[in-house]
Design a protein around this motif. Structure first.
Motif, PDB file in Angstrom:
ATOM      1  N   HIS A 207      -3.375   0.538  -2.350  1.00 51.49           N
ATOM      2  CA  HIS A 207      -2.809   0.190  -1.044  1.00 51.49           C
ATOM      3  C   HIS A 207      -1.843  -0.984  -1.154  1.00 51.49           C
ATOM      4  O   HIS A 207      -0.810  -1.009  -0.472  1.00 51.49           O
ATOM      5  N   LEU A 208      -2.143  -1.942  -1.997  1.00 49.54           N
ATOM      6  CA  LEU A 208      -1.276  -3.110  -2.139  1.00 49.54           C
ATOM      7  C   LEU A 208       0.015  -2.780  -2.881  1.00 49.54           C
ATOM      8  O   LEU A 208       1.020  -3.473  -2.709  1.00 49.54           O
ATOM      9  N   CYS A 209      -0.003  -1.720  -3.700  1.00 43.47           N
ATOM     10  CA  CYS A 209       1.169  -1.393  -4.526  1.00 43.47           C
ATOM     11  C   CYS A 209       1.967  -0.192  -4.029  1.00 43.47           C
ATOM     12  O   CYS A 209       3.101   0.008  -4.466  1.00 43.47           O
ATOM     13  N   GLU A 210       1.391   0.617  -3.143  1.00 43.74           N
ATOM     14  CA  GLU A 210       1.988   1.911  -2.832  1.00 43.74           C
ATOM     15  C   GLU A 210       3.320   1.821  -2.104  1.00 43.74           C
ATOM     16  O   GLU A 210       4.102   2.775  -2.130  1.00 43.74           O
ATOM     17  N   CYS A 211       3.601   0.713  -1.450  1.00 43.06           N
ATOM     18  CA  CYS A 211       4.852   0.582  -0.691  1.00 43.06           C
ATOM     19  C   CYS A 211       5.904  -0.222  -1.432  1.00 43.06           C
ATOM     20  O   CYS A 211       6.843  -0.755  -0.827  1.00 43.06           O
ATOM     21  N   GLY A 212       5.748  -0.333  -2.741  1.00 41.32           N
ATOM     22  CA  GLY A 212       6.757  -1.007  -3.546  1.00 41.32           C
ATOM     23  C   GLY A 212       6.943  -2.458  -3.144  1.00 41.32           C
ATOM     24  O   GLY A 212       5.980  -3.219  -2.989  1.00 41.32           O
ATOM     25  N   ALA A 213       8.204  -2.852  -2.960  1.00 36.47           N
ATOM     26  CA  ALA A 213       8.549  -4.260  -2.744  1.00 36.47           C
ATOM     27  C   ALA A 213       8.051  -4.819  -1.424  1.00 36.47           C
ATOM     28  O   ALA A 213       8.224  -6.011  -1.159  1.00 36.47           O
ATOM     29  N   GLN A 214       7.424  -4.007  -0.595  1.00 35.86           N
ATOM     30  CA  GLN A 214       6.892  -4.512   0.657  1.00 35.86           C
ATOM     31  C   GLN A 214       5.799  -5.563   0.430  1.00 35.86           C
ATOM     32  O   GLN A 214       5.521  -6.374   1.305  1.00 35.86           O
TER      33      GLN A 214
END
Length: 453
Positions: A207-214
């Motif tokens: 969940h912390l990594c799935e949205c890339g640079a977000q």
């Protein structure tokens, strides 16, 4: 020494920076890079592409990224997991294999089939599976004639199977985003499938990594204007130990940041109830998580727990809701806003004269209320310029085309000082809607494959 696995989030959506995972592979040392390309309605778009060209229907951006990553992942032994397969996993696999052969590498490509259940929907209905809308409770039958795609969100098991069979690159369809990150941890650490808190740690990492640079300074509300080198943001990396500790950082030698604030913003993104983040693998509880900045751009994330997975899987059905036709008409000072409002009124009356059958209509003004809608305060100043955005939705393309010839003509029917037309001649385009529902786990069969290149 305790084993630690480093997993990078190389893509956050279809259209994200293709060089981000390449930079990650080149500048850092990772065990895995996961690239997420799919949102709920992305699959409807991919289905339409596949209908036009049978070899399409997947995220071609991934092949571009893969070609750039190959020298580094082959040298460092980094594995890649992606849901770029979209609606045409096998076509994506063949293109990946082609890139591997052209580069002179020897790797194993794994993939999973079975999430596309569009052809099974009539059979499921015949079995009495109602597929009621999760929010409204309505039966699905109304939208079935307009169904475009139907894909099940599956979890970690088939991805783990591909890893067990030696895959170096794994190409998926509609797995959950988080399962791509969770699978390597189960495989590497031998976590049991009923160790719910361990699995919740994997979900949290995903969940912390799935949205890339977000998570690393992009789309950052807290202090966006002071994010270092936003043109070169580092993408997120989760460092997870065998005992389940998790530290979030980012790609070396890049811009961006990882702070408790940036992690908080991503942590709460799209999870509904923080105490019940439901996935096919586990129900994760984020409500007691704590964050600690242990060094610059390194945040320890602690306190996640998990409870057993649900008995059902989420099925997302994309369907054609109608056609959208949009016109943009810019007006300049003096009284630009008044001119734009008059143009909207003229278009209303012209479409009424044509007896246009409009399902929905949206009239807004760029620079005034296009983003905030009715919450925007009324403008008192005489603005330099205003752009009218006039949008209608119709059931048919024929009805939408009734707006098309009116747009240019309206410039000659009201006040002066209209600028150029934005976006060219207005044309109807398809609007896809989402039907979220649940089906029994045993209603689908997933199959894994691993092929040597």
């Amino acid at each position: 020494m305790m084993k630690t696995i480093r997993i990078g989030g190389g893509q956050g959506f279809w259209g994200d920076l293709s060089d981000a995972p390449i930079t990650m592979a080149r500048e850092d040392n990772l065990d895995y890079i996961c690239c997420d390309y799919l949102a709920e309605l992305t699959l409807s778009i991919m289905r339409r592409q596949q209908e036009k060209r049978p070899e399409a229907g997947y995220a071609r951006d991934f092949i571009t990224a893969l070609k750039g990553m190959l020298p580094y992942i082959a040298e460092k032994g980094t594995k890649v997991i992606t849901n770029a397969g979209g609606m045409n996993v096998k076509a994506c696999v063949e293109k990946a294999k082609e890139a591997i052969r052209e580069g002179g590498y020897h790797l194993k490509v794994g993939y999973v089939l079975g999430d596309d259940v569009r052809e099974l929907i009539p059979q499921l209905r015949a079995q009495g599976i109602t597929m009621k809308h999760m929010d409204t409770g309505e039966d699905i039958d109304r939208i079935l004639p307009n169904m475009v795609n139907a894909n099940v969100y599956y979890g970690v098991e088939p991805i783990v199977k591909c890893l067990e069979d030696g895959a170096d690159i794994i190409i998926l369809g509609r797995s959950t985003d988080t399962a791509m990150f969770e699978a390597p941890l189960i495989y590497e650490f031998g976590w049991k499938l009923d160790d719910w808190t361990a699995k919740a740690t994997g979900i949290l990492a995903g969940h912390l990594c799935e949205c890339g640079a977000q998570a690393t300074g992009g789309n950052y509300d807290y202090d966006w204007e002071h994010v270092p080198s936003p043109e070169n943001l580092g993408y997120p990396i989760a460092e997870i130990s065998e005992k389940g500790s998790l530290v979030l950082t980012k790609t070396k030698n890049t811009g961006g940041l990882v702070t408790p604030q940036s992690v908080k913003e991503q942590l709460l993104y799209e999870i509904h109830d923080p105490s019940k983040y439901i996935t096919p693998d586990v129900v994760a509880d984020f409500s007691k998580i704590t964050l600690e900045e242990i060094e610059r751009d390194h945040v320890a994330v602690r306190g996640v727990t998990g409870t057993p997975a649900p008995d059902t899987l989420k099925l997302c059905v994309g369907y054609l809701e109608g056609y959208r036709t949009i016109a943009y008409l810019p007006y300049s000072w003096p009284r630009a806003y008044d001119k734009a409002k008059m143009a909207a009124d003229i278009l209303d009356k012209r479409l009424a004269m044509k007896n246009a059958k409009i399902i929905r209509k949206n009239i807004s003004y760029l620079g005034v209320n296009a983003l905030h809608g009715p919450l925007a305060p009324e403008i008192q100043a005489d603005l330099n310029e205003v752009v009218l955005r006039y949008a209608i939705m119709t059931e048919s393309k024929k009805e939408g085309l009734k707006l098309t010839p009116e747009v240019a003509a309206v410039s000659n029917l009201n006040g002066p000082a209209q600028g150029c037309f934005f976006g060219g001649r207005s044309r109807p385009s398809e609007v896809f809607a989402l039907w979220p529902t649940l089906i029994p786990r045993d209603a689908i069969k997933l199959t894994t494959f691993v092929e040597e290149v």
